[in-house]
Every structure is written in C-alpha cells, then in structure tokens.
Design an enzyme around this catalytic site. Structure first.
Site, PDB file in Angstrom:
ATOM      1  N   TYR A  83      59.935  63.367  37.389  1.00  0.00           N
ATOM      2  CA  TYR A  83      59.062  64.371  36.779  1.00  0.00           C
ATOM      3  C   TYR A  83      59.922  65.494  36.232  1.00  0.00           C
ATOM      4  O   TYR A  83      60.799  66.010  36.941  1.00  0.00           O
ATOM      5  CB  TYR A  83      58.075  64.947  37.799  1.00  0.00           C
ATOM      6  CG  TYR A  83      56.649  64.614  37.426  1.00  0.00           C
ATOM      7  CD1 TYR A  83      56.115  65.113  36.227  1.00  0.00           C
ATOM      8  CD2 TYR A  83      55.865  63.782  38.216  1.00  0.00           C
ATOM      9  CE1 TYR A  83      54.830  64.781  35.850  1.00  0.00           C
ATOM     10  CE2 TYR A  83      54.574  63.453  37.833  1.00  0.00           C
ATOM     11  CZ  TYR A  83      54.060  63.959  36.645  1.00  0.00           C
ATOM     12  OH  TYR A  83      52.799  63.625  36.267  1.00  0.00           O
TER      13      TYR A  83
ATOM     14  N   THR B  96      57.426  59.161  14.219  1.00  0.00           N
ATOM     15  CA  THR B  96      57.569  58.235  15.337  1.00  0.00           C
ATOM     16  C   THR B  96      59.054  57.904  15.418  1.00  0.00           C
ATOM     17  O   THR B  96      59.813  58.186  14.489  1.00  0.00           O
ATOM     18  CB  THR B  96      56.800  56.915  15.118  1.00  0.00           C
ATOM     19  OG1 THR B  96      57.298  56.312  13.919  1.00  0.00           O
ATOM     20  CG2 THR B  96      55.311  57.145  14.986  1.00  0.00           C
TER      21      THR B  96
ATOM     22  N   ASP C 145      54.516  64.121   7.845  1.00  0.00           N
ATOM     23  CA  ASP C 145      54.524  63.085   8.873  1.00  0.00           C
ATOM     24  C   ASP C 145      55.351  61.924   8.328  1.00  0.00           C
ATOM     25  O   ASP C 145      54.865  61.140   7.525  1.00  0.00           O
ATOM     26  CB  ASP C 145      53.076  62.669   9.161  1.00  0.00           C
ATOM     27  CG  ASP C 145      52.984  61.543  10.177  1.00  0.00           C
ATOM     28  OD1 ASP C 145      54.031  60.947  10.513  1.00  0.00           O
ATOM     29  OD2 ASP C 145      51.855  61.237  10.613  1.00  0.00           O
TER      30      ASP C 145
ATOM     31  N   ARG D  71      59.343  53.355  21.460  1.00  0.00           N
ATOM     32  CA  ARG D  71      58.046  53.887  21.032  1.00  0.00           C
ATOM     33  C   ARG D  71      57.990  55.350  21.431  1.00  0.00           C
ATOM     34  O   ARG D  71      58.205  55.690  22.589  1.00  0.00           O
ATOM     35  CB  ARG D  71      56.894  53.172  21.747  1.00  0.00           C
ATOM     36  CG  ARG D  71      56.854  51.696  21.611  1.00  0.00           C
ATOM     37  CD  ARG D  71      55.458  51.167  21.850  1.00  0.00           C
ATOM     38  NE  ARG D  71      54.672  51.404  20.661  1.00  0.00           N
ATOM     39  CZ  ARG D  71      54.773  50.673  19.559  1.00  0.00           C
ATOM     40  NH1 ARG D  71      55.611  49.675  19.478  1.00  0.00           N
ATOM     41  NH2 ARG D  71      54.041  50.968  18.501  1.00  0.00           N
TER      42      ARG D  71
ATOM     43  N   GLU E 255      58.556  68.258  33.970  1.00  0.00           N
ATOM     44  CA  GLU E 255      57.741  69.168  33.146  1.00  0.00           C
ATOM     45  C   GLU E 255      58.573  70.381  32.767  1.00  0.00           C
ATOM     46  O   GLU E 255      59.300  70.934  33.599  1.00  0.00           O
ATOM     47  CB  GLU E 255      56.491  69.600  33.922  1.00  0.00           C
ATOM     48  CG  GLU E 255      55.449  68.496  33.979  1.00  0.00           C
ATOM     49  CD  GLU E 255      54.222  68.907  34.779  1.00  0.00           C
ATOM     50  OE1 GLU E 255      54.249  69.961  35.432  1.00  0.00           O
ATOM     51  OE2 GLU E 255      53.239  68.150  34.749  1.00  0.00           O
TER      52      GLU E 255
ATOM     53  N   LYS F 107      59.527  53.025  14.299  1.00  0.00           N
ATOM     54  CA  LYS F 107      59.282  52.248  13.076  1.00  0.00           C
ATOM     55  C   LYS F 107      60.618  52.012  12.369  1.00  0.00           C
ATOM     56  O   LYS F 107      61.487  51.394  12.968  1.00  0.00           O
ATOM     57  CB  LYS F 107      58.224  52.952  12.234  1.00  0.00           C
ATOM     58  CG  LYS F 107      56.872  53.015  12.995  1.00  0.00           C
ATOM     59  CD  LYS F 107      55.765  53.661  12.220  1.00  0.00           C
ATOM     60  CE  LYS F 107      54.495  53.721  13.080  1.00  0.00           C
ATOM     61  NZ  LYS F 107      53.420  54.480  12.419  1.00  0.00           N
TER      62      LYS F 107
HETATM   63  C1  LIG Z   1      52.361  55.075  12.945  1.00  0.00           C
HETATM   64  C2  LIG Z   1      51.962  56.394  12.421  1.00  0.00           C
HETATM   65  C3  LIG Z   1      51.573  57.426  13.283  1.00  0.00           C
HETATM   66  C4  LIG Z   1      51.231  57.235  14.738  1.00  0.00           C
HETATM   67  O1  LIG Z   1      52.121  56.753  15.561  1.00  0.00           O
HETATM   68  P1  LIG Z   1      51.673  56.273  17.030  1.00  0.00           P
HETATM   69  O2  LIG Z   1      52.977  56.315  17.739  1.00  0.00           O
HETATM   70  O3  LIG Z   1      51.094  54.922  16.880  1.00  0.00           O
HETATM   71  O4  LIG Z   1      50.703  57.269  17.551  1.00  0.00           O
HETATM   72  C5  LIG Z   1      51.332  58.670  12.756  1.00  0.00           C
HETATM   73  N1  LIG Z   1      51.440  58.889  11.431  1.00  0.00           N
HETATM   74  C6  LIG Z   1      51.786  57.916  10.575  1.00  0.00           C
HETATM   75  C7  LIG Z   1      51.887  58.243   9.122  1.00  0.00           C
HETATM   76  C8  LIG Z   1      52.038  56.631  11.039  1.00  0.00           C
HETATM   77  O5  LIG Z   1      52.335  55.662  10.171  1.00  0.00           O
END
Ligand SMILES: *Cc1c(COP(=O)(O)O)cnc(C)c1O
Length: 417
Positions: free
Chosen positions: A57, A229, A203, A238, A59, A232
């Site tokens: 933990y 993220t 994003d 993840r 935090e 990807k």
């Molecule tokens: C995949 C994605 C997310 C979310 O990611 P998670 O880890 O699945 O919550 C947010 N924004 C965009 C543009 C994405 O392609």
C-alpha cells in the site's frame, strides 16, 4: 530474484486459471492480432507486473506516503515519473492512474465542476466513450458538445471546429480519439481554445508511442493537460498517465489521490517505468516507424483490392475499412476474419447508418504484429489473406484455407517463445 518461475505455484493452486491463461497465450501466439488498441508488452514489462510490489500500500506520492515501508516503491515511482517527463518533455507526470479512463476522470475534475461544458469528438466519428458519451460518467457529469469529422473528407475540419467552439464556448476541449487515423493540429486547437479561454486536454491514449518516437505531432507544448494509456502503442502495462505543466502539478496529484483513486498499483508503476525506459531507445523509435509503415502498407494493399479505407489511407498505426459500398457489416467481417485467424474489431465509420453493435466497418491496427517483427512484406501477405476472406465472406473453404495461412504466418514470428 525471489522466484524464477511462479507458474508451477499457479498450476498447483488453480489449474483452471492456469488453463485459461495457457488458452490465452496460445490464442495470442496463434492468431494475427490486428486490434489497434492492443500490443504485446516485453518480457521485462511482464516480469515487473508479477512483482511483490503488488503487495504494497502506498497511498500518497514518493516521499509523502500515508504508509510506512515505502522506500523501495518510492524508487520505482520516482523512476517512472522522471522517465515519463524525460520521454515526453513534460514538466510533471502522474503515473498513478489505473487506466486511461481514470486519467481522464482526473483531468476533467482538475478543471471542471459538474455541469460545465466539454467538447469532444463524437464516439461514432472516432472519439472515446470518456469524451462525453451519455453512457459514460463524462456524459452524465458534464454538458457535452460533440464535434465530428467532415462529411466529405472524413477528416477534422478546423474551421468548422472553431466555428462550433465559438458558438458553444466549452470550458474544456478534448482532442484525441480511438478510431481516427490522421494526425492532429494541436497548434490550431491551442489557438481556438485561447480565443475562448478554454482548457485544451489531449488524450493521446492511442498514439502515445508515436509521440514518444517523435513521428506524430507532439501535444505536450500546446495542451494544458495530456492524458494517455500506457498499453497501446506505448507497449507497456495496462494503465494511465497524466502529463502537465508544473502549475497544475499539485492539483493533478490531489485530484488523482485522494480525489478519484485509492492506493496506487505499485507493480504496475514499476512496469510503467520499464516501458518508459524501453521507449527511450532507438530500437523503440525504429519499431514505431515500422508500425506506421506497416499500417500504410496494409491499408494500401486493401485499397488496391478495391476496399474503401476511410480518408484514403493513414498517418498512424491504425485505419478504418468502410464496407458499406460492399453491403457487408463490420459485425460479419469481424466474425469471419476471427474464424480465419485474424482478430480485428467492428467499428462504426463516420456517418454510419448502422448501430455500434453491427456497424459498417472495422478497425485495423499494426502495433501488435509489428512487435512480433512483421514488416511490409508480411503486410502484403496479410492484406491478401484479409481481402480473400472479405471478398467471399460465407465461403467456408476460403476461411479454413486462410486460417491455415494466417497460423503459418504467425508461427514465423514467434511470440513469448
Ligand atoms: C483506450 C482509450 C482510453 C481508455 O483507456 P482504458 O485504459 O481502457 O480506460 C481513453 N481514451 C482514448 C482515446 C482511448 O483510445
């Protein structure tokens, strides 16, 4: 370290889960993975994920924790933060968000109160659920205005976006998408946001790896806040990531914890540090260049066989195939391709007449297969396999023949073997 191989313990305790895991490994090894949001993390990243830091933990933030015994995990989080900052040239990095959606929740709450207006790309035009879709928190907490791509070019029309932004005056503008294959003009969006006093949030969940490799426009100099993220194109564990200028550091950290999350996943943060280190290498940059080259090649092969690719190609790691002129649905294409050994996902195309459960298209991405070492030559082979299935969707013989060829192609590029 403490144990070279943990799997015999899993086998003994829970053979059913061990079996499911083997099943998934065999699936990943034997199929051609073309889901644009997926990738194969390195063994080093997987090793970090299976690490006793998961027990801890922590935090708070390095040096300011609410628990004792954090000196080792502090080192991991410091490394992750410093590497993320160096990799993306950001003043501050928060590496704690559990996922991309979590990073977005934090980013919104740094700048907004419930009921404020956000402007994001519509889901059916490539945006993400967390950019204001009604079924998502972002759509119920905030007043949402959606922008769309141009009906003719299927690309972003910045003059139209500017006009809409001036009329709607959102407090925050979200750039970034899950199914848009062209690069973004962040400088123009900054100008638009400045003209209405709006926050620019980018994003980069999908294209973060391309940004890290400097083959995609860099949002960091223009955005008030960048979310991502790490699993990807970035090819890490993840998880989520937030980058911002120093002036927002305190608020970002406070909203993330204790505002929206509890204890951070320290093993995942350790794995993020590994991912950022890998992403600084020339090897990683060469990988990202190959990802884009492969997407260009594969989309080109499909177009040469007469398939419509939305916007007529791609600048990135992904593209959308529009099947509407062929009278096929994305749902049927996804199913047939899956049976033929190729994993894609059905996806709406801009101005799609079909529901998200059926769709007129599918999305294709090259990050995963490029991680296996495939290059343009394999994309030619793959494109031919895909086309032969799509041209004769109900032909069982073609599907079976293609399945064999796809399996053989996968075998030539071993994964975790
Ligand atoms: C995949 C994605 C997310 C979310 O990611 P998670 O880890 O699945 O919550 C947010 N924004 C965009 C543009 C994405 O392609």
């Amino acid at each position: 370290m403490f144990n070279e191989n943990l799997f015999p313990y899993l086998e003994k305790t829970d053979p059913e889960i061990m079996d499911a895991m083997r099943c998934e490994l065999a699936r990943q090894q034997g199929q051609l993975e073309l889901i644009a949001s997926e990738n194969f993390a390195s063994r080093a990243v997987l090793a970090a994920l299976s690490n006793p830091m998961q027990n801890k933990y922590a935090e708070g933030y390095p040096g300011k924790r609410y628990y004792g015994g954090c000196e080792c995990v502090d080192r991991a989080e410091e490394l992750a933060r410093e590497r993320a900052k160096a990799l993306f040239g950001a003043q501050h990095a928060n590496v704690q968000p559990h996922c991309g959606t979590g990073a977005n929740i934090t980013a919104y709450l740094v700048f907004l109160k419930p009921g404020d207006t956000i402007m994001g790309l519509s889901l059916s035009h490539g945006g993400h659920l967390s950019h204001g879709h009604p079924v998502n928190f972002s759509g119920s907490f905030f007043n949402v205005v959606h922008y769309e791509v141009d009906r003719e070019t299927k690309t972003l029309d910045y003059d139209a976006i500017e006009k809409q932004a001036l009329a709607e005056r959102p407090k925050l503008f979200v750039a970034g998408a899950s199914a848009y294959c062209r690069v973004w003009d962040f400088k123009r969006l900054r100008e638009i946001c400045d003209s209405i006093g709006a926050i620019l949030m980018v994003d980069m969940a999908h294209f973060a790896g391309l940004v890290a490799a400097k083959i995609h426009p860099d949002p960091v100099p223009y955005a008030d806040i960048v979310t991502s993220t790490t699993h990807k194109t970035l090819r890490g564990p993840r998880g989520g990531l937030i980058l911002c200028p120093e002036k927002y550091q305190k608020e970002v950290d406070k909203i993330n914890f204790p505002g929206t999350q509890g204890g951070p996943f320290m093993h995942v943060i350790a794995a993020k540090a590994v991912c950022f280190k890998e992403a600084m290498s020339e090897e990683f940059r060469a990988y990202q260049r190959q990802v884009v080259a492969n997407a260009k090649k594969l989309s080109g092969v499909l177009m040469a066989r007469g398939f419509d690719v939305v916007t007529g190609g791609t600048d990135t790691h992904l593209f959308l195939v529009d099947l509407s002129k062929r009278g096929l649905t994305g749902k049927d294409a996804e199913k047939a391709l899956e049976r033929a050994g190729m994993t894609v996902n059905k996806n709406t195309v801009p101005f799609d007449g079909k529901s998200p459960f059926v769709t007129s298209g599918f999305r294709v991405g090259t990050p995963a297969l490029t991680s296996r070492g495939m290059k343009e030559r394999e994309m030619e082979e793959l494109g031919a396999l895909m086309a032969s299935v799509l041209e004769d969707l109900t032909n069982e013989k073609t599907i079976l023949r293609t399945r064999e060829a796809a399996g053989a192609l996968a075998k030539r590029f071993p994964l975790y073997a």
